[in-house]
Design a protein around this motif. Structure first.
Motif, short mmCIF file in Angstrom:
data_model
loop_
_atom_site.label_atom_id
_atom_site.label_comp_id
_atom_site.label_asym_id
_atom_site.label_seq_id
_atom_site.Cartn_x
_atom_site.Cartn_y
_atom_site.Cartn_z
N VAL A 120 20.74 -24.76 -43.46
CA VAL A 120 20.55 -24.41 -42.01
C VAL A 120 20.74 -25.64 -41.07
O VAL A 120 19.94 -26.62 -41.11
CB VAL A 120 19.14 -23.86 -41.77
CG1 VAL A 120 18.91 -23.55 -40.40
CG2 VAL A 120 18.85 -22.53 -42.48
N VAL A 121 21.68 -25.82 -40.27
CA VAL A 121 21.97 -26.97 -39.72
C VAL A 121 21.45 -26.73 -38.06
O VAL A 121 21.48 -27.86 -37.24
CB VAL A 121 23.61 -27.49 -39.74
CG1 VAL A 121 23.86 -27.61 -41.07
CG2 VAL A 121 24.54 -26.43 -39.24
N ALA A 122 21.27 -25.44 -37.59
CA ALA A 122 21.06 -25.29 -36.30
C ALA A 122 20.47 -23.97 -36.41
O ALA A 122 20.72 -22.98 -36.99
CB ALA A 122 21.99 -25.40 -35.43
N VAL A 123 19.00 -23.75 -35.44
CA VAL A 123 18.66 -22.51 -35.61
C VAL A 123 17.63 -22.44 -34.20
O VAL A 123 17.05 -23.41 -34.08
CB VAL A 123 17.22 -22.40 -36.67
CG1 VAL A 123 16.49 -23.10 -36.78
CG2 VAL A 123 16.79 -20.99 -36.69
N ASP A 124 17.90 -21.37 -33.46
CA ASP A 124 17.00 -21.36 -32.16
C ASP A 124 16.64 -20.11 -31.91
O ASP A 124 17.09 -19.02 -31.91
CB ASP A 124 18.22 -21.38 -30.96
CG ASP A 124 17.66 -21.39 -29.46
OD1 ASP A 124 16.45 -21.18 -29.71
OD2 ASP A 124 18.33 -21.62 -28.77
N CYS A 125 15.20 -20.06 -31.95
CA CYS A 125 14.36 -18.86 -32.15
C CYS A 125 14.58 -18.03 -30.71
O CYS A 125 14.17 -16.78 -30.58
CB CYS A 125 12.78 -19.05 -32.42
SG CYS A 125 12.66 -19.87 -33.90
N HIS A 126 14.87 -18.60 -29.76
CA HIS A 126 14.88 -17.84 -28.30
C HIS A 126 15.98 -17.33 -28.20
O HIS A 126 15.83 -16.02 -27.63
CB HIS A 126 15.12 -19.25 -27.21
CG HIS A 126 15.15 -18.92 -25.92
ND1 HIS A 126 14.04 -18.02 -25.39
CD2 HIS A 126 16.06 -18.73 -24.93
CE1 HIS A 126 14.35 -17.69 -24.10
NE2 HIS A 126 15.65 -18.27 -23.71
N TYR A 127 17.14 -17.82 -28.79
CA TYR A 127 18.28 -16.89 -28.70
C TYR A 127 18.67 -16.15 -30.26
O TYR A 127 19.45 -15.32 -30.40
CB TYR A 127 19.75 -17.72 -28.37
CG TYR A 127 19.80 -18.03 -26.96
CD1 TYR A 127 19.90 -16.97 -26.15
CD2 TYR A 127 19.71 -19.20 -26.49
CE1 TYR A 127 20.02 -17.09 -24.64
CE2 TYR A 127 19.90 -19.50 -24.76
CZ TYR A 127 19.99 -18.22 -24.35
OH TYR A 127 20.09 -18.53 -22.79
N ASN A 128 17.70 -16.41 -30.94
CA ASN A 128 17.73 -15.70 -32.36
C ASN A 128 19.22 -15.96 -32.99
O ASN A 128 19.80 -15.22 -33.56
CB ASN A 128 17.68 -14.13 -32.38
CG ASN A 128 17.04 -13.75 -33.61
OD1 ASN A 128 16.48 -14.59 -34.61
ND2 ASN A 128 17.41 -12.47 -33.86
N LEU A 129 19.66 -17.26 -32.84
CA LEU A 129 20.83 -17.82 -33.50
C LEU A 129 20.53 -18.84 -34.41
O LEU A 129 19.96 -19.53 -34.51
CB LEU A 129 21.70 -18.13 -32.31
CG LEU A 129 22.37 -17.21 -31.37
CD1 LEU A 129 23.04 -17.87 -30.13
CD2 LEU A 129 23.13 -16.11 -31.89
N ALA A 130 21.61 -18.66 -35.43
CA ALA A 130 21.34 -19.90 -36.48
C ALA A 130 22.79 -20.08 -36.89
O ALA A 130 23.77 -19.44 -36.82
CB ALA A 130 20.69 -19.48 -37.51
#
Length: 401
Positions: free
Chosen positions: A124-134
Protein backbone atom coordinates in the motif's frame (compact mmCIF):
# COMPACT_ATOMS: atom_id res chain seq x y z
CA UNK A 1 -16.22 -27.02 -11.52
CA UNK A 2 -17.58 -27.28 -7.97
CA UNK A 3 -16.00 -29.74 -5.57
CA UNK A 4 -18.33 -32.21 -3.88
CA UNK A 5 -16.01 -33.11 -1.02
CA UNK A 6 -15.27 -30.97 2.00
CA UNK A 7 -11.72 -29.74 2.74
CA UNK A 8 -11.61 -32.04 5.78
CA UNK A 9 -12.01 -35.18 3.65
CA UNK A 10 -8.52 -34.96 2.17
CA UNK A 11 -5.38 -32.87 2.04
CA UNK A 12 -5.85 -29.64 0.13
CA UNK A 13 -3.63 -26.69 -0.58
CA UNK A 14 -4.20 -23.36 1.14
CA UNK A 15 -5.74 -22.03 -2.08
CA UNK A 16 -8.19 -24.93 -2.16
CA UNK A 17 -9.18 -24.31 1.45
CA UNK A 18 -9.90 -20.67 0.65
CA UNK A 19 -11.96 -21.84 -2.29
CA UNK A 20 -14.21 -23.93 -0.05
CA UNK A 21 -14.55 -21.11 2.46
CA UNK A 22 -15.56 -18.64 -0.23
CA UNK A 23 -18.00 -21.13 -1.75
CA UNK A 24 -19.60 -21.62 1.65
CA UNK A 25 -19.80 -17.87 2.14
CA UNK A 26 -21.59 -17.59 -1.23
CA UNK A 27 -19.44 -14.85 -2.68
CA UNK A 28 -20.54 -15.15 -6.29
CA UNK A 29 -19.18 -13.85 -9.54
CA UNK A 30 -21.18 -11.20 -11.37
CA UNK A 31 -22.42 -13.74 -13.90
CA UNK A 32 -23.92 -15.84 -11.13
CA UNK A 33 -26.36 -13.03 -10.38
CA UNK A 34 -29.56 -13.60 -12.37
CA UNK A 35 -29.64 -10.09 -13.81
CA UNK A 36 -26.05 -10.36 -15.09
CA UNK A 37 -26.35 -13.83 -16.62
CA UNK A 38 -26.64 -12.77 -20.27
CA UNK A 39 -23.84 -10.79 -21.90
CA UNK A 40 -24.21 -9.35 -25.39
CA UNK A 41 -21.34 -8.92 -27.80
CA UNK A 42 -20.86 -5.26 -26.85
CA UNK A 43 -20.36 -6.16 -23.19
CA UNK A 44 -17.81 -8.80 -24.11
CA UNK A 45 -15.90 -6.43 -26.39
CA UNK A 46 -15.55 -3.66 -23.84
CA UNK A 47 -14.64 -6.15 -21.10
CA UNK A 48 -11.84 -7.53 -23.26
CA UNK A 49 -10.55 -3.99 -23.89
CA UNK A 50 -9.85 -3.39 -20.21
CA UNK A 51 -9.54 -6.90 -18.72
CA UNK A 52 -5.73 -7.23 -19.18
CA UNK A 53 -5.27 -4.30 -16.80
CA UNK A 54 -7.82 -5.49 -14.19
CA UNK A 55 -6.48 -7.39 -11.17
CA UNK A 56 -7.97 -9.26 -8.22
CA UNK A 57 -6.93 -8.13 -4.74
CA UNK A 58 -7.06 -10.06 -1.47
CA UNK A 59 -6.21 -8.55 1.91
CA UNK A 60 -5.07 -10.44 4.98
CA UNK A 61 -4.86 -9.57 8.64
CA UNK A 62 -1.82 -11.62 9.49
CA UNK A 63 -2.53 -15.04 8.00
CA UNK A 64 -6.31 -14.62 8.07
CA UNK A 65 -8.03 -13.62 4.84
CA UNK A 66 -9.91 -10.37 5.41
CA UNK A 67 -11.59 -9.15 2.23
CA UNK A 68 -11.46 -9.26 -1.56
CA UNK A 69 -11.59 -6.53 -4.17
CA UNK A 70 -10.47 -5.55 -7.65
CA UNK A 71 -8.31 -2.82 -9.10
CA UNK A 72 -7.00 -1.22 -12.27
CA UNK A 73 -3.39 -1.02 -13.42
CA UNK A 74 -2.75 2.63 -14.27
CA UNK A 75 1.06 2.61 -14.39
CA UNK A 76 3.60 -0.14 -15.08
CA UNK A 77 7.30 -0.23 -15.86
CA UNK A 78 10.32 -2.35 -15.01
CA UNK A 79 10.46 -0.85 -11.52
CA UNK A 80 6.87 -1.10 -10.30
CA UNK A 81 3.22 -1.48 -11.25
CA UNK A 82 0.57 0.75 -9.69
CA UNK A 83 -3.02 -0.39 -9.11
CA UNK A 84 -5.76 2.13 -8.36
CA UNK A 85 -8.59 0.75 -6.22
CA UNK A 86 -11.01 1.41 -3.37
CA UNK A 87 -9.61 1.39 0.16
CA UNK A 88 -12.55 -0.62 1.52
CA UNK A 89 -10.81 -3.99 1.39
CA UNK A 90 -7.98 -2.86 3.69
CA UNK A 91 -9.92 -0.75 6.22
CA UNK A 92 -11.20 -1.84 9.61
CA UNK A 93 -14.93 -1.86 10.31
CA UNK A 94 -16.47 -0.03 13.26
CA UNK A 95 -17.54 -2.00 16.33
CA UNK A 96 -21.16 -2.07 15.18
CA UNK A 97 -20.08 -2.77 11.60
CA UNK A 98 -21.91 0.33 10.32
CA UNK A 99 -19.01 2.34 8.95
CA UNK A 100 -15.40 1.75 8.03
CA UNK A 101 -12.86 3.28 10.37
CA UNK A 102 -10.22 5.77 9.30
CA UNK A 103 -7.56 3.15 9.92
CA UNK A 104 -6.23 0.00 8.27
CA UNK A 105 -6.56 -3.56 9.48
CA UNK A 106 -3.83 -4.92 11.75
CA UNK A 107 -0.82 -6.72 10.28
CA UNK A 108 -2.02 -5.91 6.76
CA UNK A 109 -0.89 -8.00 3.79
CA UNK A 110 -2.12 -7.72 0.20
CA UNK A 111 -1.94 -10.23 -2.62
CA UNK A 112 -2.46 -9.16 -6.24
CA UNK A 113 -3.59 -11.60 -8.95
CA UNK A 114 -3.04 -10.57 -12.56
CA UNK A 115 -4.75 -11.72 -15.76
CA UNK A 116 -2.49 -14.76 -16.17
CA UNK A 117 -3.07 -15.93 -12.58
CA UNK A 118 0.33 -14.78 -11.33
CA UNK A 119 0.31 -13.66 -7.70
CA UNK A 120 2.32 -10.73 -6.36
CA UNK A 121 2.98 -9.25 -2.96
CA UNK A 122 1.26 -5.87 -2.90
CA UNK A 123 2.37 -2.81 -0.98
CA UNK A 124 0.00 0.00 0.00
CA UNK A 125 1.74 3.16 -1.19
CA UNK A 126 -1.20 5.55 -0.78
CA UNK A 127 -4.51 5.34 1.05
CA UNK A 128 -7.07 8.05 1.70
CA UNK A 129 -9.97 7.32 4.03
CA UNK A 130 -11.76 10.54 3.03
CA UNK A 131 -12.15 9.50 -0.62
CA UNK A 132 -11.84 5.77 0.17
CA UNK A 133 -9.10 5.37 -2.45
CA UNK A 134 -5.89 3.36 -2.38
CA UNK A 135 -2.88 2.78 -4.62
CA UNK A 136 -1.22 -0.63 -4.46
CA UNK A 137 2.29 -1.22 -5.80
CA UNK A 138 3.87 -4.53 -6.78
CA UNK A 139 6.86 -5.75 -8.78
CA UNK A 140 6.57 -7.98 -11.85
CA UNK A 141 9.15 -9.34 -14.28
CA UNK A 142 8.23 -6.72 -16.85
CA UNK A 143 5.64 -4.00 -17.60
CA UNK A 144 2.00 -5.10 -17.52
CA UNK A 145 -0.87 -3.70 -19.62
CA UNK A 146 -2.27 -0.40 -18.37
CA UNK A 147 -5.84 0.82 -18.74
CA UNK A 148 -6.99 3.62 -21.01
CA UNK A 149 -8.25 6.53 -18.95
CA UNK A 150 -11.28 8.36 -20.34
CA UNK A 151 -11.51 12.08 -19.57
CA UNK A 152 -15.20 12.50 -18.70
CA UNK A 153 -17.18 15.57 -19.70
CA UNK A 154 -20.46 15.70 -17.77
CA UNK A 155 -21.65 19.03 -19.17
CA UNK A 156 -24.66 19.01 -21.47
CA UNK A 157 -26.06 21.97 -23.34
CA UNK A 158 -29.79 21.61 -22.66
CA UNK A 159 -30.77 24.22 -25.23
CA UNK A 160 -28.71 22.76 -28.04
CA UNK A 161 -29.09 19.58 -30.05
CA UNK A 162 -29.04 16.41 -27.98
CA UNK A 163 -25.42 15.23 -27.90
CA UNK A 164 -24.46 11.75 -28.90
CA UNK A 165 -22.88 9.36 -26.44
CA UNK A 166 -20.19 8.74 -29.07
CA UNK A 167 -16.89 10.55 -29.15
CA UNK A 168 -16.71 13.00 -32.02
CA UNK A 169 -13.80 13.07 -34.45
CA UNK A 170 -10.63 14.35 -32.78
CA UNK A 171 -12.49 14.64 -29.46
CA UNK A 172 -10.42 14.10 -26.32
CA UNK A 173 -13.26 13.69 -23.85
CA UNK A 174 -16.24 11.43 -23.32
CA UNK A 175 -19.68 12.97 -22.88
CA UNK A 176 -21.42 11.31 -19.93
CA UNK A 177 -25.18 11.70 -20.08
CA UNK A 178 -28.05 10.34 -18.02
CA UNK A 179 -28.92 6.92 -19.40
CA UNK A 180 -25.52 6.35 -21.01
CA UNK A 181 -24.58 2.68 -20.91
CA UNK A 182 -21.63 1.87 -18.68
CA UNK A 183 -19.92 -1.37 -17.67
CA UNK A 184 -18.55 -2.58 -14.35
CA UNK A 185 -15.49 -4.82 -14.75
CA UNK A 186 -13.62 -6.78 -12.09
CA UNK A 187 -11.59 -9.94 -11.59
CA UNK A 188 -12.59 -12.87 -9.40
CA UNK A 189 -10.16 -13.62 -6.56
CA UNK A 190 -9.93 -17.39 -6.98
CA UNK A 191 -8.37 -19.36 -9.83
CA UNK A 192 -8.74 -19.23 -12.75
CA UNK A 193 -9.24 -15.54 -11.78
CA UNK A 194 -11.95 -14.90 -14.38
CA UNK A 195 -12.92 -11.39 -15.45
CA UNK A 196 -16.43 -10.29 -14.46
CA UNK A 197 -18.69 -7.73 -16.12
CA UNK A 198 -22.05 -6.14 -15.37
CA UNK A 199 -23.72 -3.58 -17.62
CA UNK A 200 -25.88 -0.72 -16.45
CA UNK A 201 -26.63 2.94 -16.94
CA UNK A 202 -25.41 6.22 -15.48
CA UNK A 203 -28.09 7.75 -13.23
CA UNK A 204 -28.61 11.33 -12.14
CA UNK A 205 -29.80 10.32 -8.68
CA UNK A 206 -27.63 10.86 -5.61
CA UNK A 207 -26.05 7.95 -3.76
CA UNK A 208 -26.81 9.34 -0.31
CA UNK A 209 -23.17 9.02 0.78
CA UNK A 210 -21.21 11.71 2.61
CA UNK A 211 -18.91 11.91 -0.41
CA UNK A 212 -20.74 14.28 -2.76
CA UNK A 213 -18.38 13.67 -5.65
CA UNK A 214 -19.79 10.21 -6.34
CA UNK A 215 -21.73 9.29 -9.47
CA UNK A 216 -24.41 6.62 -9.45
CA UNK A 217 -24.92 3.69 -11.80
CA UNK A 218 -27.38 0.82 -12.07
CA UNK A 219 -24.63 -1.80 -12.49
CA UNK A 220 -24.90 -4.60 -9.92
CA UNK A 221 -21.59 -5.92 -8.63
CA UNK A 222 -20.47 -8.20 -5.83
CA UNK A 223 -18.12 -7.31 -3.00
CA UNK A 224 -15.14 -8.74 -4.88
CA UNK A 225 -15.77 -6.18 -7.62
CA UNK A 226 -15.32 -3.17 -5.35
CA UNK A 227 -12.43 -0.99 -6.50
CA UNK A 228 -12.65 -2.25 -10.06
CA UNK A 229 -13.08 0.06 -13.05
CA UNK A 230 -16.28 1.46 -14.48
CA UNK A 231 -15.80 1.83 -18.23
CA UNK A 232 -17.57 3.37 -21.20
CA UNK A 233 -18.43 1.71 -24.50
CA UNK A 234 -14.87 2.37 -25.75
CA UNK A 235 -13.27 0.39 -22.94
CA UNK A 236 -11.97 3.55 -21.27
CA UNK A 237 -11.95 3.75 -17.48
CA UNK A 238 -14.28 6.51 -16.32
CA UNK A 239 -14.59 5.64 -12.64
CA UNK A 240 -13.71 3.52 -9.60
CA UNK A 241 -16.58 1.42 -8.20
CA UNK A 242 -17.88 0.90 -4.67
CA UNK A 243 -20.23 -1.89 -3.66
CA UNK A 244 -23.70 -1.24 -2.30
CA UNK A 245 -26.71 -3.47 -1.85
CA UNK A 246 -28.93 -1.72 -4.41
CA UNK A 247 -26.66 0.39 -6.62
CA UNK A 248 -23.05 0.99 -7.59
CA UNK A 249 -21.60 4.34 -6.50
CA UNK A 250 -18.65 5.43 -8.58
CA UNK A 251 -15.80 7.88 -8.03
CA UNK A 252 -15.17 9.74 -11.32
CA UNK A 253 -11.75 8.79 -12.65
CA UNK A 254 -10.86 12.45 -13.11
CA UNK A 255 -11.02 12.86 -9.33
CA UNK A 256 -9.38 9.53 -8.48
CA UNK A 257 -6.55 10.03 -10.98
CA UNK A 258 -6.02 13.63 -9.89
CA UNK A 259 -5.81 12.37 -6.29
CA UNK A 260 -3.01 9.96 -7.26
CA UNK A 261 -1.11 12.50 -9.36
CA UNK A 262 -1.28 15.06 -6.55
CA UNK A 263 0.08 12.49 -4.10
CA UNK A 264 2.95 11.56 -6.42
CA UNK A 265 3.89 15.20 -6.89
CA UNK A 266 3.37 16.55 -3.37
CA UNK A 267 3.62 13.46 -1.16
CA UNK A 268 0.32 14.32 0.52
CA UNK A 269 -3.40 14.18 -0.20
CA UNK A 270 -5.67 16.96 -1.39
CA UNK A 271 -9.13 16.82 0.19
CA UNK A 272 -11.19 19.85 -0.81
CA UNK A 273 -14.33 20.29 1.28
CA UNK A 274 -17.21 21.53 -0.85
CA UNK A 275 -19.60 22.28 1.98
CA UNK A 276 -22.46 21.90 -0.47
CA UNK A 277 -24.06 19.46 -2.84
CA UNK A 278 -24.34 20.49 -6.47
CA UNK A 279 -25.84 18.96 -9.58
CA UNK A 280 -25.50 19.47 -13.29
CA UNK A 281 -27.54 22.14 -14.98
CA UNK A 282 -29.73 19.66 -16.80
CA UNK A 283 -30.93 18.16 -13.50
CA UNK A 284 -32.82 21.37 -12.79
CA UNK A 285 -36.55 21.75 -13.26
CA UNK A 286 -37.38 22.83 -16.82
CA UNK A 287 -39.38 25.80 -15.51
CA UNK A 288 -36.33 27.11 -13.69
CA UNK A 289 -34.18 26.68 -16.81
CA UNK A 290 -36.76 28.60 -18.83
CA UNK A 291 -36.81 31.49 -16.34
CA UNK A 292 -33.02 31.69 -16.36
CA UNK A 293 -32.89 31.60 -20.15
CA UNK A 294 -35.38 34.46 -20.45
CA UNK A 295 -32.89 36.73 -18.73
CA UNK A 296 -29.65 35.04 -19.81
CA UNK A 297 -30.22 33.59 -23.29
CA UNK A 298 -26.58 32.55 -23.52
CA UNK A 299 -26.64 30.53 -20.29
CA UNK A 300 -27.38 26.90 -21.02
CA UNK A 301 -25.27 25.03 -18.48
CA UNK A 302 -23.62 25.34 -15.07
CA UNK A 303 -24.11 23.68 -11.69
CA UNK A 304 -27.13 23.93 -9.42
CA UNK A 305 -26.63 24.23 -5.66
CA UNK A 306 -28.86 21.51 -4.20
CA UNK A 307 -27.79 21.61 -0.56
CA UNK A 308 -25.60 23.86 1.61
CA UNK A 309 -24.02 22.65 4.85
CA UNK A 310 -24.65 25.07 7.70
CA UNK A 311 -21.47 26.77 8.88
CA UNK A 312 -19.46 25.67 5.83
CA UNK A 313 -17.45 27.99 3.59
CA UNK A 314 -20.22 27.78 1.02
CA UNK A 315 -22.75 28.93 3.61
CA UNK A 316 -20.49 31.72 4.87
CA UNK A 317 -19.94 32.88 1.29
CA UNK A 318 -23.69 33.36 0.90
CA UNK A 319 -24.56 30.48 -1.41
CA UNK A 320 -28.15 29.31 -1.31
CA UNK A 321 -30.09 26.31 -2.50
CA UNK A 322 -31.10 26.68 -6.21
CA UNK A 323 -28.24 29.08 -6.96
CA UNK A 324 -26.70 28.47 -10.37
CA UNK A 325 -22.90 28.72 -10.43
CA UNK A 326 -21.75 29.67 -13.94
CA UNK A 327 -18.18 30.80 -13.19
CA UNK A 328 -15.54 29.86 -10.62
CA UNK A 329 -12.11 31.49 -10.27
CA UNK A 330 -12.56 33.18 -13.65
CA UNK A 331 -13.33 29.94 -15.48
CA UNK A 332 -16.60 28.95 -17.11
CA UNK A 333 -18.39 26.17 -15.18
CA UNK A 334 -20.03 23.78 -17.65
CA UNK A 335 -20.61 20.87 -15.30
CA UNK A 336 -19.83 19.31 -11.96
CA UNK A 337 -16.46 17.81 -12.95
CA UNK A 338 -15.14 21.14 -14.22
CA UNK A 339 -16.30 22.79 -11.00
CA UNK A 340 -14.61 20.03 -8.98
CA UNK A 341 -11.37 20.46 -10.93
CA UNK A 342 -11.29 24.21 -10.22
CA UNK A 343 -11.97 23.62 -6.52
CA UNK A 344 -9.12 21.09 -6.37
CA UNK A 345 -6.73 23.66 -7.84
CA UNK A 346 -7.66 26.28 -5.23
CA UNK A 347 -7.62 24.44 -1.90
CA UNK A 348 -6.54 26.84 0.83
CA UNK A 349 -7.39 29.89 -1.25
CA UNK A 350 -10.40 32.02 -2.10
CA UNK A 351 -12.34 31.74 -5.34
CA UNK A 352 -14.78 34.19 -6.87
CA UNK A 353 -18.10 32.67 -7.93
CA UNK A 354 -20.49 34.13 -10.48
CA UNK A 355 -23.97 33.07 -9.47
CA UNK A 356 -27.50 33.36 -10.86
CA UNK A 357 -30.17 33.40 -8.16
CA UNK A 358 -33.73 32.30 -8.82
CA UNK A 359 -35.36 34.85 -6.49
CA UNK A 360 -33.62 37.70 -8.29
CA UNK A 361 -34.65 36.30 -11.66
CA UNK A 362 -38.31 36.18 -10.63
CA UNK A 363 -38.19 39.83 -9.47
CA UNK A 364 -36.50 40.89 -12.69
CA UNK A 365 -39.11 39.12 -14.79
CA UNK A 366 -41.90 40.88 -12.90
CA UNK A 367 -40.18 44.23 -13.36
CA UNK A 368 -39.53 43.37 -17.03
CA UNK A 369 -35.92 44.47 -16.77
CA UNK A 370 -33.36 43.21 -19.25
CA UNK A 371 -30.03 44.38 -17.87
CA UNK A 372 -29.05 43.08 -14.45
CA UNK A 373 -25.92 42.44 -12.44
CA UNK A 374 -24.78 38.93 -11.76
CA UNK A 375 -24.10 38.01 -8.15
CA UNK A 376 -20.42 37.71 -7.29
CA UNK A 377 -19.52 35.75 -4.16
CA UNK A 378 -16.13 35.06 -2.62
CA UNK A 379 -15.68 31.60 -1.11
CA UNK A 380 -12.76 30.06 0.74
CA UNK A 381 -11.96 26.50 -0.38
CA UNK A 382 -11.48 24.44 2.77
CA UNK A 383 -9.57 21.21 3.14
CA UNK A 384 -11.20 18.42 5.13
CA UNK A 385 -9.74 17.70 8.55
CA UNK A 386 -9.94 14.27 10.20
CA UNK A 387 -13.21 15.10 11.98
CA UNK A 388 -14.73 16.14 8.63
CA UNK A 389 -13.80 13.01 6.67
CA UNK A 390 -16.52 11.32 4.64
CA UNK A 391 -18.05 8.30 6.33
CA UNK A 392 -18.17 5.17 4.20
CA UNK A 393 -20.73 2.47 5.05
CA UNK A 394 -19.67 -1.04 5.87
CA UNK A 395 -22.27 -3.46 4.59
CA UNK A 396 -23.40 -5.68 7.50
CA UNK A 397 -23.69 -8.60 5.07
CA UNK A 398 -21.04 -8.50 2.33
CA UNK A 399 -22.89 -11.23 0.44
CA UNK A 400 -25.94 -8.98 0.03
CA UNK A 401 -24.25 -7.16 -2.83
Amino acid sequence: MFWERSPASSNYSLDDEYYFMNLAAKKPKFCERTFNAVQNIQEKRVALEVSPSVVALVSYSGDEQFMEGSGTIIESNNDATIVLTAASFIRRCSVRNQFMENDLINDLKVTVYSQDGQSYKGEVVAVDCHYNLAAISFHSKGPLPTAKIGEVDDSLDVLLDTPSFELKHHSTSYKLSAGAEVYAVARYFYKPFDPMIASGAYWLDRCGYDCKELFKTSCRITKSGEGGPLINHLGEVIGIMYCDSTLTPCMPISIAYRWWEHFKTCGKYCRPLLGMEVGNFYTADVAMIERINQIFPSVYNGVIVEEVTEGSSASLAGLRVDDVIIECAGRRVNGFLVFSEIIWENVGDHVTLVVLRQNNIEKILLAKKKNIEQIHLRMFVEEATLDQFNRWPSLPNPNSC
